[in-house]
Enzyme design. Structure first.
Site, PDB file in Angstrom:
ATOM      1  N   GLY A  46       0.734  -1.551   0.076  1.00 53.15           N
ATOM      2  CA  GLY A  46       0.162  -0.079  -0.037  1.00 53.15           C
ATOM      3  C   GLY A  46       0.952   1.135  -0.033  1.00 53.15           C
ATOM      4  O   GLY A  46       1.813   1.317   0.087  1.00 53.15           O
ATOM      5  N   GLN A  51       3.277   9.926   1.673  1.00 52.30           N
ATOM      6  CA  GLN A  51       3.674   9.140   1.865  1.00 52.30           C
ATOM      7  C   GLN A  51       4.691   9.542   0.550  1.00 52.30           C
ATOM      8  O   GLN A  51       6.282   9.829  -0.019  1.00 52.30           O
ATOM      9  CB  GLN A  51       4.317   7.334   1.524  1.00 52.30           C
ATOM     10  CG  GLN A  51       3.823   7.063   2.649  1.00 52.30           C
ATOM     11  CD  GLN A  51       3.269   5.679   3.134  1.00 52.30           C
ATOM     12  OE1 GLN A  51       2.606   5.358   2.406  1.00 52.30           O
ATOM     13  NE2 GLN A  51       4.378   4.760   3.383  1.00 52.30           N
ATOM     14  N   CYS A  88       6.571  -0.618   6.856  1.00 53.77           N
ATOM     15  CA  CYS A  88       5.865   0.748   5.756  1.00 53.77           C
ATOM     16  C   CYS A  88       6.810   0.948   4.666  1.00 53.77           C
ATOM     17  O   CYS A  88       8.143   1.193   5.180  1.00 53.77           O
ATOM     18  CB  CYS A  88       5.643   1.747   6.569  1.00 53.77           C
ATOM     19  SG  CYS A  88       5.001   3.213   6.270  1.00 53.77           S
ATOM     20  N   LEU A  89       6.896   1.670   3.750  1.00 54.55           N
ATOM     21  CA  LEU A  89       7.306   1.799   2.729  1.00 54.55           C
ATOM     22  C   LEU A  89       8.243   3.029   3.058  1.00 54.55           C
ATOM     23  O   LEU A  89       9.691   3.788   2.718  1.00 54.55           O
ATOM     24  CB  LEU A  89       7.319   2.139   1.406  1.00 54.55           C
ATOM     25  CG  LEU A  89       6.799   0.787   0.486  1.00 54.55           C
ATOM     26  CD1 LEU A  89       6.021   1.476  -0.389  1.00 54.55           C
ATOM     27  CD2 LEU A  89       7.814  -0.193   0.276  1.00 54.55           C
ATOM     28  N   HIS A 130      -4.319   0.542   7.757  1.00 52.60           N
ATOM     29  CA  HIS A 130      -2.649   1.141   8.122  1.00 52.60           C
ATOM     30  C   HIS A 130      -2.642   2.455   6.931  1.00 52.60           C
ATOM     31  O   HIS A 130      -2.188   3.423   7.530  1.00 52.60           O
ATOM     32  CB  HIS A 130      -1.628   0.541   7.495  1.00 52.60           C
ATOM     33  CG  HIS A 130      -0.239   1.013   7.012  1.00 52.60           C
ATOM     34  ND1 HIS A 130       0.781   0.325   8.029  1.00 52.60           N
ATOM     35  CD2 HIS A 130       0.755   1.610   6.247  1.00 52.60           C
ATOM     36  CE1 HIS A 130       2.224   0.381   7.289  1.00 52.60           C
ATOM     37  NE2 HIS A 130       1.765   1.305   6.418  1.00 52.60           N
ATOM     38  N   GLU A 131      -2.877   2.037   6.198  1.00 56.86           N
ATOM     39  CA  GLU A 131      -2.861   3.364   5.103  1.00 56.86           C
ATOM     40  C   GLU A 131      -4.281   4.479   5.817  1.00 56.86           C
ATOM     41  O   GLU A 131      -3.633   5.678   5.154  1.00 56.86           O
ATOM     42  CB  GLU A 131      -3.359   3.026   3.133  1.00 56.86           C
ATOM     43  CG  GLU A 131      -2.788   1.786   2.712  1.00 56.86           C
ATOM     44  CD  GLU A 131      -0.950   2.100   2.901  1.00 56.86           C
ATOM     45  OE1 GLU A 131      -0.804   3.365   2.928  1.00 56.86           O
ATOM     46  OE2 GLU A 131      -0.484   1.274   2.989  1.00 56.86           O
ATOM     47  N   HIS A 134      -2.085   6.841   7.624  1.00 58.47           N
ATOM     48  CA  HIS A 134      -1.083   7.581   6.990  1.00 58.47           C
ATOM     49  C   HIS A 134      -2.209   9.027   6.903  1.00 58.47           C
ATOM     50  O   HIS A 134      -1.334  10.481   6.738  1.00 58.47           O
ATOM     51  CB  HIS A 134      -0.755   7.035   5.969  1.00 58.47           C
ATOM     52  CG  HIS A 134       0.102   6.299   5.716  1.00 58.47           C
ATOM     53  ND1 HIS A 134       1.474   6.851   6.661  1.00 58.47           N
ATOM     54  CD2 HIS A 134       0.382   5.192   5.520  1.00 58.47           C
ATOM     55  CE1 HIS A 134       2.505   5.464   6.639  1.00 58.47           C
ATOM     56  NE2 HIS A 134       1.893   4.769   6.093  1.00 58.47           N
TER      57      HIS A 134
END
Ligand SMILES: [Zn+2]
Length: 148
Positions: A46, A51, A88-89, A130-131, A134
């Site tokens: 995701g 981000q 997480c990226l 999770h997303e 953000h």
């Protein structure tokens, strides 16, 4: 399409609350296309707009070969519990066990402004939540109270 630079957790943009999308135009579509290419290039699950430095309520999720573009999401319901490994990226190379709801129902609009309701369980629920975090400036490490 182009690949975008992914900000890492020290960046203050990742800790801000994002604004709803009001224009469903080419700028949005280009953002979504670039985010998709970026996510695929990282083999990620995701990616949320903040981000890549865009404070808009937009994220994409790629789970079980299903690709979702989620705009202006509203979490309608969560239930159950699951604990599983998360990364997480924006926090490269790190993973931790995170407890989250096992099921989620989310309402959002697609890139054309059409309303969609999606039910997700297990890993899809985890990815959506999770997303969604953000968009509110929350990273999974913020959920690990008292843990290393
Ligand atoms: Zn993340």
């Amino acid at each position: 399409m182009s690949t975008l630079k992914i900000l890492t957790f020290e960046n203050e943009i990742l800790h801000k609350v994002c604004k709803p999308v009001s224009k469903f135009d080419e700028n949005l579509w280009n953002l979504l296309d670039d985010m998709k290419q970026t996510l695929l290039s990282k083999e990620g699950v995701g990616l949320a707009a903040p981000q890549v430095g865009v404070l808009k309520r937009v994220f994409i999720v790629y789970v079980n070969n299903n690709f979702f573009e989620v705009i202006n999401p509203k979490i309608l319901k969560t239930s159950g519990n699951q604990c599983g490994q998360e990364g997480c990226l924006s926090i490269p190379g790190k993973y931790a066990d995170v407890t989250r709801p096992k099921f989620v129902i989310v309402e959002f609009v697609d890139r054309f402004g059409n309303k969609i309701t999606l039910s997700g369980s297990d890993f899809l629920a985890r990815a959506i939540l999770h997303e969604n975090d953000h968009l509110n400036g929350i990273l999974y490490i913020d959920l690990l109270k008292g843990k290393k």
